[in-house]
Design an enzyme around this catalytic site. Structure first.
Site, short mmCIF file in Angstrom:
data_model
loop_
_atom_site.label_atom_id
_atom_site.label_comp_id
_atom_site.label_asym_id
_atom_site.label_seq_id
_atom_site.Cartn_x
_atom_site.Cartn_y
_atom_site.Cartn_z
N ASP A 42 0.86 -1.19 0.00
CA ASP A 42 0.00 0.00 0.00
C ASP A 42 0.89 1.23 0.00
OD1 ASP A 42 0.68 0.61 2.70
OD2 ASP A 42 -0.72 -0.94 3.34
N LYS A 64 -4.65 2.44 0.43
CA LYS A 64 -5.81 3.25 0.81
C LYS A 64 -5.30 4.64 1.15
CE LYS A 64 -7.23 -0.47 3.93
NZ LYS A 64 -6.05 -0.89 4.62
N MET A 179 -2.19 8.79 13.57
CA MET A 179 -3.43 9.15 12.88
C MET A 179 -4.23 10.21 13.64
SD MET A 179 -4.67 5.42 11.51
CE MET A 179 -4.18 4.39 12.87
N1 SAH Z 1 1.87 0.33 10.84
C1 SAH Z 1 2.27 1.70 10.79
C2 SAH Z 1 1.18 2.66 11.19
C3 SAH Z 1 0.04 2.69 10.22
S1 SAH Z 1 -1.20 3.81 10.68
C4 SAH Z 1 3.50 1.88 11.70
O1 SAH Z 1 3.85 0.98 12.45
O2 SAH Z 1 4.14 2.93 11.62
C5 SAH Z 1 -0.78 5.24 9.77
C6 SAH Z 1 -0.22 6.31 10.67
O3 SAH Z 1 1.14 6.05 10.96
C7 SAH Z 1 -0.22 7.70 10.10
O4 SAH Z 1 -1.47 8.32 10.20
C8 SAH Z 1 0.82 8.37 10.96
O5 SAH Z 1 0.30 8.69 12.22
C9 SAH Z 1 1.81 7.26 11.13
N2 SAH Z 1 2.88 7.33 10.12
C10 SAH Z 1 3.16 6.43 9.18
N3 SAH Z 1 4.23 6.83 8.45
C11 SAH Z 1 4.63 8.00 8.96
C12 SAH Z 1 5.67 8.91 8.67
N4 SAH Z 1 6.53 8.68 7.67
N5 SAH Z 1 5.79 10.02 9.41
C13 SAH Z 1 4.94 10.27 10.41
N6 SAH Z 1 3.93 9.45 10.73
C14 SAH Z 1 3.77 8.33 10.02
#
Ligand code: SAH
Length: 514
Positions: A42, A64, A179
């Site tokens: 994704d 998504k 998020m």
């Molecule tokens: N599984 C992922 C999280 C997925 S939920 C993990 O472990 O990181 C998606 C959320 O992750 C986003 O809304 C944000 O809050 C965070 N996120 C993912 N990538 C990011 C990034 N490069 N910088 C800041 N926040 C990030």
């Protein structure tokens, strides 16, 4: 491999890709991606990870974005099951860590139900990576003894907050909120109501670990306003807690000299990587737009003829690093022993070319002060060793006439040419980052050869930037390339002092740190 109704079935690997910086995937995750049959990914997983996969690897985008579902969770599960049942090794690549707000549990349950074998490979989750890349400690003996991972809205469709933030205000320690940008105001208010002081250190890191990382380090009372002023957007992590206030003075990630710069590399596929690595180490975001391609010499007779008399040459002249590498590749296929090379003297157009030759423990006697065909010829003539001498010029199919002409007319040498490879214009339409370049532009475009410049000029129509895209400056790797650009009415903003990648890197850093 397990079997299902006597049929071989594959395996699914649920792998965390890390939050952005491609280097943050685990060694195990990367090696599984490189050998999988199907890759299901994704948008949060860095697209870099998908470059260089074998052509037979099927890539399925199930990404998504908020408010838009390209594929439901159920459909994703179905794909994983079907592909594995077909005997494939399937990688499901997830942003960050698969088990941290990654809906991996749902996919795992489907696999369990259908008795599909699977493995799970953890990833660096966004909170940890954002903290590290911003110098924000998440714990400290005195200032933070617990770390909580919370979500602002667990389900994209859910309007209300599921987490009781007021309660977490009492928990204290360091809060890492995923998020949460859509509900930032509500979340901060709840934390204040729950008893946290407006002075409580807080931070937001957006696009963490990527070339466009942005952050604010402030306090809870000012968080909403500061985020708005800095125009921080999702994806972002919100940090709240005393240890956030200890954030380091060494802003290592953002302080790198090319941080935030988008630089286009136009070298042929296969040669992009060295310059790309150098630029990325200095913080740049690199776009790949190969403008030329290298084709090996098809005419085997031509090669055989040059090799037949190889030991009779007094000088061998290499006019490019590509030419030199290709030459030795072909040479060792024909001879297998360096002693067949003979006792000739060697001249190279520049340091990068000489480096290739030196790898074979051969001494390079002449490198002109300026890397151009004219300078190479003039300095060779000045050695007074060319008169009636047999000289072999190993070259590509472009830019060789000047050199050969001068060696013959000024030096009275007997010149044989071995066009060991040919360069041809590469179609930019096929370039991996062409759309990104056209949409958003770049800060600089690097031309490493005259042929790259000519290819750019010929394909300008296909590289026309959209409105509002950043207009790149032009960086040239040497006098010959500069001349070609200027002859075609293109500006040259940077010319590297030497025709080496290191020198080009230095020139870019000097330019952008002004
Ligand atoms: N599984 C992922 C999280 C997925 S939920 C993990 O472990 O990181 C998606 C959320 O992750 C986003 O809304 C944000 O809050 C965070 N996120 C993912 N990538 C990011 C990034 N490069 N910088 C800041 N926040 C990030």
């Amino acid at each position: 491999m397990a079997t299902l109704d006597n049929q071989q079935i594959g395996k699914v690997f649920l792998i965390g890709a890390g939050p952005g910086d491609v280097g943050l995937i685990t060694v195990k995750g990367l090696s599984l991606i490189q050998k999988c049959d199907v890759l299901v990914f994704d948008h949060l997983a860095n697209s870099e990870l998908r470059k260089g996969l074998s052509e037979s690897c099927e890539q399925i985008d199930v990404g998504k974005s908020p408010g838009r579902h390209t594929m439901t969770q159920e459909e994703i599960g179905k794909i994983l099951v079907e592909k594995a049942k077909g005997g494939k090794s399937v990688v499901r690549l997830k942003g960050g860590d698969p088990f941290v707000f990654g809906r991996c549990a749902e996919e795992m349950m489907v696999l369990d139900e259908k008795e599909i074998p699977y493995e799970i490979v953890p990833g660096v989750t966004a909170a940890l990576a954002c903290a590290a890349y911003s110098g924000i400690p998440l714990s400290h003996r005195e200032y933070g003894s617990s770390i909580s991972f919370l979500t602002g809205h667990e389900d994209l469709e859910k309007e209300s907050l599921r987490v009781d933030f007021a309660k977490f205000a009492e928990v204290g320690g360091t809060l890492c909120i995923y998020m949460g940008m859509g509900k930032l105001k509500e979340i901060t208010q709840k934390l204040l109501v729950g008893g946290l002081s407006p002075e409580k250190p807080a931070a937001i890191v957006s696009q963490g670990t990527l070339a466009n990382q942005q952050k604010v380090i402030t306090n809870l009372g000012n968080l909403v306003e500061d985020a708005k002023r800095e125009m921080l957007e999702a994806p972002a992590i919100i940090f709240v807690g005393n240890s956030v206030g200890l954030s380091g003075k060494n802003n290592w990630f953002e302080q790198r000299p090319l941080f935030g710069r988008r630089i286009v590399v136009t070298r042929p596929v296969g040669q992009v990587s060295r310059l790309k690595v150098l630029l990325e180490e200095k913080g740049a975001e690199v776009l790949e737009l190969p403008l030329i391609k290298i084709l090996p010499q098809e005419d085997r007779n031509l090669i055989a003829e040059s090799f037949a008399g190889i030991a009779t040459y007094e000088w061998v002249v290499f006019t490019s690093a590509n030419g030199a590498s290709e030459f030795f590749d072909v040479f060792f296929k024909a001879f297998g022993d360096i002693r067949s090379f003979g006792p000739m003297r060697i001249a190279c157009v520049g340091e990068a070319t000489a480096d290739v030759v030196r790898k074979f423990n051969l001494e390079v006697e002449l490198i002109p002060k300026r890397s151009s065909a004219e300078d190479l010829a003039q300095e060779l003539v000045a050695t007074d060793s060319l008169d009636s001498a047999n000289v072999l010029v190993v070259t590509g199919n472009r830019n060789r006439e000047v050199l050969i002409g001068l060696l013959e007319t000024l030096g009275h040498a007997i010149v044989d040419t071995l066009p060991i490879y040919q360069t041809d214009f590469a179609d930019v339409i096929d370039a991996p980052d062409r759309d990104d370049f056209v949409n958003s532009g770049a800060d600089a475009i690097v031309f490493a050869s005259s042929s790259a410049a000519l290819s750019f000029i010929e394909q300008e129509e296909d590289l026309k930037l959209d409105k509002g895209a950043r207009l790149p400056i032009h960086a040239s790797l040497g006098p010959q390339t500069t001349q070609t650009l200027k002859e075609n009415k293109l500006s040259v903003d940077i010319e590297s002092e030497e025709a080496t990648l290191a020198s080009m890197l230095k020139a870019l850093i000097d330019y952008f740190s002004k």
